[in-house]
Enzyme design. Sequence first.
Site, short mmCIF file in Angstrom:
data_model
loop_
_atom_site.label_atom_id
_atom_site.label_comp_id
_atom_site.label_asym_id
_atom_site.label_seq_id
_atom_site.Cartn_x
_atom_site.Cartn_y
_atom_site.Cartn_z
CB SER A 76 -2.77 -60.29 -6.98
OG SER A 76 -1.80 -60.77 -6.09
CG ASP A 108 -0.63 -55.04 -1.42
OD1 ASP A 108 -0.51 -56.08 -0.76
OD2 ASP A 108 -0.97 -55.03 -2.62
CG HIS A 126 -3.21 -57.86 -2.13
ND1 HIS A 126 -2.20 -57.49 -2.98
CD2 HIS A 126 -3.64 -59.08 -2.59
CE1 HIS A 126 -2.01 -58.42 -3.90
NE2 HIS A 126 -2.88 -59.39 -3.69
#
Length: 298
Positions: free
Chosen positions: A141, A208, A236
């Site tokens: 991320s 996601d 995610h």
Amino acid sequence: MTTKNQQITKFKGVILFLHGYTQNSSIFYAKTSALRKKILKLGYKCKYLNGPYVLQPSDLPTTDSLSKFGSSDNQDVTYRGWWIKNDHTNDSIDLDKSIDSIRNYIENGILIPDDESQNKEISKESEEDKELPIVGLIGFSQGASFAGLIAENFQNLFNTKNPLKFVILYSGFKLDTSKSSKNDKYNSYYDEELNPDLKYLHVYGELDTVVDEVRSLSLYNITKPKSDLLKHPGGHFVPNSKLYIDQVVNWIQSVTKDDNEKVTNQPGKGDVNEKKSKLDTKDDIESLLDMMEGFGKA
């Protein structure tokens, strides 16, 4: 005769792990345990670094959303980041402190602890560890976005002996470096000529909801000639099923071996749809159930 323990300590290099926003090194360590074990068997040491920014309550998403970021709702956790969001956007950010923290680790072996109250216990690398080359970055991320930004210029930024060989970006994205974002000072960091031999693996989940497909492909699209893409049918998070870990580990083997050596079962180049991982019917049921259990989780 070399014993098993001696083999484990003879590392070929170091891979740095960069956690996501609202995580820290311990959280990322726990969430990548299966991947780390396989990487250790390849002969690479895994080092988990902390972002230098401690997030305040106003910096955090809602409690209900924390899990979507791959974080924890434990109130005792110190949440960290590689930059602070301004008005919950990625505009006008400052990465100098984060770059300095990476440099402080590389040059002085200093690791930032998860909790600021542990500052007296900051650990330092052994001299033997400091001599190991840093061969790759693995980020998730926001940590993947930061890894993607520093990767090309890594050798110059941190005065390392050798350039990086690879970077693996889970749910990563390219930082907006347009003038309107006021991040344009970082635009030159994405110059592919800085490290023409660098290889990328972009991994993202089709479900996601934090970093959508368009954002996940933003860095892939400008690094296509030296990138591979791996999708997983989840959200995610870093997929921990044997199927996807094996593909990532095989990819690492392929980019760290001589060019004339071939490794099978690695993500291939070509159209995005061609790169989508296909489940082999011989894969065990346990791996499939593991992935299904992770749907929508962080």
